[in-house]
Design a protein around this motif. Structure first.
Motif, mmCIF file in Angstrom:
data_model
loop_
_atom_site.group_PDB
_atom_site.id
_atom_site.type_symbol
_atom_site.label_atom_id
_atom_site.label_comp_id
_atom_site.label_asym_id
_atom_site.label_seq_id
_atom_site.Cartn_x
_atom_site.Cartn_y
_atom_site.Cartn_z
ATOM 1 N N SER A 104 0.833 -1.198 0.000
ATOM 2 C CA SER A 104 0.000 0.000 0.000
ATOM 3 C C SER A 104 0.863 1.242 0.000
ATOM 4 O O SER A 104 2.017 1.224 0.411
ATOM 5 N N ALA A 105 0.290 2.320 -0.469
ATOM 6 C CA ALA A 105 0.971 3.598 -0.446
ATOM 7 C C ALA A 105 0.538 4.356 0.790
ATOM 8 O O ALA A 105 -0.487 4.064 1.382
ATOM 9 N N ALA A 106 1.319 5.335 1.211
ATOM 10 C CA ALA A 106 0.990 6.122 2.388
ATOM 11 C C ALA A 106 1.065 7.592 2.038
ATOM 12 O O ALA A 106 1.605 7.978 1.002
ATOM 13 N N GLU A 107 0.515 8.430 2.915
ATOM 14 C CA GLU A 107 0.501 9.856 2.701
ATOM 15 C C GLU A 107 1.301 10.552 3.783
ATOM 16 O O GLU A 107 1.221 10.190 4.961
ATOM 17 N N THR B 134 -1.435 16.824 1.936
ATOM 18 C CA THR B 134 -0.728 15.551 1.940
ATOM 19 C C THR B 134 0.068 15.348 0.665
ATOM 20 O O THR B 134 -0.235 15.927 -0.377
ATOM 21 N N TYR B 135 1.086 14.509 0.781
ATOM 22 C CA TYR B 135 1.837 14.005 -0.364
ATOM 23 C C TYR B 135 1.634 12.501 -0.410
ATOM 24 O O TYR B 135 1.905 11.785 0.563
ATOM 25 N N ASP B 136 1.134 11.994 -1.536
ATOM 26 C CA ASP B 136 0.849 10.577 -1.704
ATOM 27 C C ASP B 136 2.064 9.902 -2.337
ATOM 28 O O ASP B 136 2.427 10.201 -3.482
ATOM 29 N N SER B 137 2.692 8.975 -1.604
ATOM 30 C CA SER B 137 3.894 8.329 -2.113
ATOM 31 C C SER B 137 3.597 7.349 -3.242
ATOM 32 O O SER B 137 4.487 6.980 -3.998
ATOM 33 N N THR C 182 1.014 7.766 -5.709
ATOM 34 C CA THR C 182 0.710 8.494 -6.946
ATOM 35 C C THR C 182 1.582 9.722 -7.108
ATOM 36 O O THR C 182 1.546 10.361 -8.159
ATOM 37 N N HIS C 183 2.327 10.070 -6.048
ATOM 38 C CA HIS C 183 3.181 11.254 -6.038
ATOM 39 C C HIS C 183 2.367 12.521 -6.243
ATOM 40 O O HIS C 183 2.818 13.480 -6.849
ATOM 41 N N ARG D 213 -1.753 17.417 -2.577
ATOM 42 C CA ARG D 213 -3.087 17.997 -2.389
ATOM 43 C C ARG D 213 -3.011 18.967 -1.215
ATOM 44 O O ARG D 213 -2.672 18.580 -0.106
ATOM 45 N N ASP E 34 -4.734 20.582 -6.411
ATOM 46 C CA ASP E 34 -4.595 19.132 -6.485
ATOM 47 C C ASP E 34 -3.773 18.824 -7.724
ATOM 48 O O ASP E 34 -4.238 19.017 -8.855
#
Length: 512
Positions: free
Chosen positions: A30-33, A84-87, A89-90, A93, A119
């Motif tokens: 999973s990805a994290a923020e 946040t920064y989504d690791s 999808t990079h 937001r 976004d």
């Protein structure tokens, strides 16, 4: 191949370390923020719109809640950005504090923008919009061409922005550039600014710099050159801009090389976006021609007639005046108009391929004679005649400082207006291009500017002729450069490997 497939995951892990070891954990499942804070967003909406609000509309911009406006009626900055920064999808937001009230008593509008958001994955700016006591949340205002640095990003105003702010002509128009940066902190752990590509992996920095981002420099504010170029560029939807390049007729005349002009016509549409604004846009007004002037059908360009003056084909000079007047009225309230502008006694002076377009200007009862509205230029210095007629088509016209003042700041100095076309007869029996003294120059609207297919009288308003599709009430004047409706969102997201230069991501709006 295996190493290549795992590279994005490795880069995401590197960014996680850069943002702080405890920010998030990266796993293959999973990805994290990671949380982001202390960001600023700087955007001017559109320079020509700001000029319109504070100029012709005599209105105001009032930032509050931490939002500010740059000096000289500049761009707006919204602060305290967090998100946040989504690791995975990079994507970045962010939501920002502050609000902006835009109001004009003269033109009867008031609206407030708040809760501005950026976004990078959706490649858009949104805001809550309050008008008439009603608030609509997360209204898409602009599509953004996202870059890795998030500075001076190109923007395009949306259909929703055009509806909210009051001019359908602004759909797809180039807005001011957008900059999103993090405020430098006094002390920071070694870090890297997340890249807002929306689709590409960020590239971590190996620098041990003590600041998170130093990109909030002078480039953070939309540059005057970027916004003025968007205003000055001819509209791709404006048929006037599709006129042929300036040409002169072939040699061959029985008239003397110099003398008095016997007759002639001038074809000019002023500017298509201005005609649209008056009749179909926020002004909800009308255009009236008189004194022998005519207007082409479909809210087209104008023809001014009965030319007088002098010419000299040896010296390549021409001085001509034309009969007729055109009046623009709009923003009616209790029988009076916030916009009441009349142009009459138009004149053209040419000398070796350049010159001036002049007119008497009456605005809200104040008259100024012989105002130089536009600088003119052709692609040839010579004036030649064919069958005792000098014809010039597609003459470039750019708004002067005096012209910009005459339009109340509606357009900036240097804005390209509709091209000018003229035909002047050098003898009494010379026949002008349409055979009866009308203009055959076809400038302005693309539907011709005189002769057959023209209509004098009034366009817009009750019992109007021409296009009256009905405007949307609101504030935003149709100024500057526009693109054809429906051309929005032509670019799809582009995915590049880490380490690439600029990554562009622009969504296609599904409801356009």
């Amino acid at each position: 191949m295996a190493a290549h497939r795992h590279r994005p995951l490795a880069l995401a892990a590197a960014v996680a370390v850069a943002l702080g070891a405890g920010a998030f954990a990266v796993t293959s499942a999973s990805a994290a923020e990671a949380p982001l804070k202390d960001y600023e967003l700087t955007w001017g909406i559109k320079q020509s719109y700001r000029s319109y609000v504070t100029g012709m509309a005599a209105g105001t911009f009032t930032p509050s809640g931490g939002a500010t406006q740059a000096d000289g009626n500049g761009a707006f900055t919204f602060t305290d950005g967090s998100g946040t920064y989504d690791s995975g999808t990079h994507a970045v937001r962010l939501g920002f504090a502050g609000s902006l009230k835009i109001a004009s008593k003269l033109h009867g509008f008031e609206l407030t923008l708040s809760d501005v958001k950026f976004d990078s994955a959706a490649a858009e700016i949104t805001a809550d919009v309050t008008s008439g006591g009603t608030t609509r949340e997360d209204v898409p205002l602009a599509d953004v061409t996202v870059t890795r640095t998030m500075t001076d990003m190109e923007t395009r105003l949306t259909k929703e922005a055009a509806t909210v702010l009051g001019s359908a002509g602004y759909e797809g128009a180039a807005g001011d550039p957008l900059t999103v940066t993090q405020k430098p902190a006094a002390t920071q752990t070694p870090t890297a600014t997340p890249t807002a590509t929306g689709s590409a992996s960020p590239e971590p920095t190996s620098s041990t710099s003590t600041s998170t981002s130093t990109s909030a420099s002078a480039s953070a504010s939309p540059s005057s050159s970027a916004s003025s170029s968007s205003s000055a560029s001819p509209s791709s939807s404006d048929p006037a801009s599709e006129s042929a390049s300036p040409t002169v007729s072939a040699s061959g005349t029985g008239a003397p090389a110099r003398g008095e002009i016997a007759d002639g016509t001038l074809g000019w549409g002023v500017k298509q976006s201005f005609r649209t604004y008056v009749v179909d846009g926020a002004a909800q007004g009308k255009i009236t021609v008189s004194g022998g002037a005519t207007q082409a059908a479909g809210n087209g360009a104008f023809t001014f007639t009965d030319a007088t003056g002098t010419y000299d084909t040896d010296a390549d000079t021409l001085s001509a005046s034309f009969e007729g007047a055109v009046n623009f009225k709009g923003h009616e309230a209790n029988g009076s108009y916030g916009l009441d502008l009349t142009l009459s006694d138009l004149g053209v002076e040419l000398d070796g391929g350049s010159g001036e377009l002049t007119a008497d200007v009456d605005s809200l009862g104040k008259t100024s004679a012989d105002v130089v509205l536009a600088d003119l230029s052709t692609d040839t210095e010579g004036l030649t005649a064919q069958d005792d007629v000098i014809t010039l088509d597609g003459v470039t016209a750019k708004l002067t400082k005096a012209g910009a003042e005459a339009f109340g700041g509606f357009y900036a100095e240097g804005t390209e207006l509709d091209p000018v076309g003229l035909s002047v007869a050098l003898s009494d029996d010379a026949e002008l291009p349409d055979g009866n003294g009308g203009s055959g120059s076809g400038s302005g609207s693309g539907s011709g500017s005189g002769g057959s297919g023209t209509s004098s009288g009034t366009t817009g308003g009750a019992g109007a002729t021409g296009s009256t599709t009905g405007g949307v009430s609101g504030a935003l004047a149709s100024t500057g450069s526009e693109v054809p409706a429906g051309a929005l969102g032509a670019a799809a997201a582009v995915t590049l490997a880490a380490g690439a230069g600029v990554v562009v991501a622009m969504r296609r709006r599904q409801n356009a």
